[in-house]
Design an enzyme around this catalytic site. Sequence first.
Site, PDB file in Angstrom:
ATOM      1  N   HIS A 179       0.828  -1.224  -0.044  1.00 13.40           N
ATOM      2  CA  HIS A 179      -0.146  -0.007  -0.125  1.00 13.40           C
ATOM      3  C   HIS A 179       0.794   1.413  -0.028  1.00 13.40           C
ATOM      4  CE1 HIS A 179      -3.644   2.172   1.551  1.00 13.40           C
ATOM      5  NE2 HIS A 179      -2.807   3.097   1.396  1.00 13.40           N
ATOM      6  N   HIS A 183       1.350   5.420  -1.922  1.00 17.24           N
ATOM      7  CA  HIS A 183       1.097   6.611  -2.764  1.00 17.24           C
ATOM      8  C   HIS A 183       2.089   6.911  -3.408  1.00 17.24           C
ATOM      9  CE1 HIS A 183      -2.971   6.498  -0.794  1.00 17.24           C
ATOM     10  NE2 HIS A 183      -2.404   6.158   0.052  1.00 17.24           N
ATOM     11  N   LYS A 233      -9.662  -0.272  -5.054  1.00 22.70           N
ATOM     12  CA  LYS A 233      -9.539   0.544  -3.517  1.00 22.70           C
ATOM     13  C   LYS A 233     -10.860   1.362  -3.378  1.00 22.70           C
ATOM     14  CE  LYS A 233      -7.687   2.460   0.310  1.00 22.70           C
ATOM     15  NZ  LYS A 233      -6.644   3.297   0.091  1.00 22.70           N
ATOM     16  N   HIS A 286     -10.356   1.380   2.606  1.00 26.06           N
ATOM     17  CA  HIS A 286     -10.024   2.409   3.506  1.00 26.06           C
ATOM     18  C   HIS A 286     -11.264   2.267   4.313  1.00 26.06           C
ATOM     19  CE1 HIS A 286      -8.298   6.282   4.817  1.00 26.06           C
ATOM     20  NE2 HIS A 286      -9.391   6.242   5.708  1.00 26.06           N
ATOM     21  N   HIS A 288      -4.207  -0.061   6.399  1.00 26.43           N
ATOM     22  CA  HIS A 288      -3.563   0.549   7.441  1.00 26.43           C
ATOM     23  C   HIS A 288      -4.232   0.362   8.691  1.00 26.43           C
ATOM     24  CE1 HIS A 288      -6.500   3.127   5.674  1.00 26.43           C
ATOM     25  NE2 HIS A 288      -5.619   3.735   4.638  1.00 26.43           N
ATOM     26  N   ASP A 334       1.398   2.833   3.622  1.00 24.72           N
ATOM     27  CA  ASP A 334       0.920   4.072   3.252  1.00 24.72           C
ATOM     28  C   ASP A 334       1.512   5.170   3.232  1.00 24.72           C
ATOM     29  OD1 ASP A 334      -1.472   5.467   2.592  1.00 24.72           O
ATOM     30  OD2 ASP A 334      -2.151   5.320   4.817  1.00 24.72           O
TER      31      ASP A 334
HETATM   32  O1  DOR Z   1      -2.774   9.383   5.664  1.00 24.81           O
HETATM   33  C1  DOR Z   1      -3.455   9.280   4.769  1.00 24.81           C
HETATM   34  N1  DOR Z   1      -2.744   9.959   3.136  1.00 24.81           N
HETATM   35  N2  DOR Z   1      -4.404   8.510   4.389  1.00 24.81           N
HETATM   36  C2  DOR Z   1      -5.002   8.305   3.352  1.00 24.81           C
HETATM   37  O2  DOR Z   1      -5.895   7.443   3.273  1.00 24.81           O
HETATM   38  C3  DOR Z   1      -4.643   8.865   2.177  1.00 24.81           C
HETATM   39  C4  DOR Z   1      -3.172   9.371   2.085  1.00 24.81           C
HETATM   40  C5  DOR Z   1      -2.949  10.090   1.030  1.00 24.81           C
HETATM   41  O3  DOR Z   1      -3.381   9.957  -0.126  1.00 24.81           O
HETATM   42  O4  DOR Z   1      -2.296  11.261   1.240  1.00 24.81           O
HETATM   43 ZN    ZN Z   2      -3.309   5.155   1.651  1.00 24.39          ZN
END
Ligand code: DOR
Ligand code: ZN
Length: 352
Positions: A14, A16, A99, A136, A172, A251
């Site tokens: 997981h 980004h 997701k 989520h 998470h 995450d």
């Molecule tokens: O803290 C987070 N940041 N939680 C999320 O669910 C999304 C993520 C983000 O994309 O910045």
């Molecule tokens: Zn995330």
Amino acid sequence: VTDELTLRRPDDLHLHLRDGDLLRAVVRHSSGPFARGLVMPNTVPPVLTATDAEAYRKEIRDAVPAGHRFEPLMTIKVVPSTTAETVRQARAAGVVAAKLYPEGVTTNSADGVRDVMALALAFAAMAEVGMVLCVHGESPEAFCLDREARFVDHTLPRLVDEVPDLRIVLEHVSSATAVDWVRSAPTGLDGRHRVAATVTVHHLLLTLDDVVGGMLAPHHFCKPLAKRPEDRDAVLAAALSGDPRFFLGTDSAPHRRRDKESAEGCAGVFTAPVALPVLAEVFEDHGALPRLDAFTGSHGAAFYGLAPNEGTVRLVKEPWVVPADHGGVVPFRAGTTLRWQFVDGGDQGPTG
Ligand code: DOR
Ligand code: ZN
């Protein structure tokens, strides 16, 4: 004393990676240490279809530095208009998971889902083609510290009961309630686990005190929020336990410094650059270092039905100071000294 640690090349299930300049600034911090990463689709615009996922996969591959071997595992975002056909096409394009974000619950989720069970046909198609649903798990209408527990109590049981064979990852995990639910979730007809959870690096360490208990700490602000010590301890115990239903999904969520240190600060902790060294510290501190390899290198792959990675990475026990900034993004533990460091030069396994 152990002063060197060799791990199977790990998976981050997981993360980004964003797009454009930010992608190009951050991707090396994942593609160096990790063999594969499950890339979240909440870019702007979002990744909704097979076509979007293919274009995004290409953008990521083009951004990975020469010499790194990194496979982005692609996801699509479930939105109210997602259909069974969307799912089938995405699967045919190699998309691994979809997701689900409840509407408004976190960064770029205004297009998320309000009525989860209205998507039952899309979920059934996922079960049929073997696509995992990543969730989520927060109910936006609940009090912020209770959102995950509310989702676990109200929404997840219906998803599990009403969509037979759907495989779900609760992303998470941040509360004792969620950890307990994952442990007690039913297995599939084939006896395999149907439900698993990713665990981040920061939820192993932080409580809400580390966010708002002293000076406001925007770089510890994330969704789901870090919670009470007993919640943190439950997440930690799950990760350390060796239970294959709990595996690493960092995450890692980079936002530019100005977007974190802001009157409307974005949620997300950028952990990719420190993930393995911090995990080594945590597992070592709890006498569980021998279990780290499975947590980062095999439990997740097994749940996703992926072959474990070949080759290894290496960490050495030599203090290093985490940089204050990586291309305008502040990493977790910035400016602090970690006991372990990641070194290149592990065995990358067969090329190709
Ligand atoms: O803290 C987070 N940041 N939680 C999320 O669910 C999304 C993520 C983000 O994309 O910045
Ligand atoms: Zn995330």
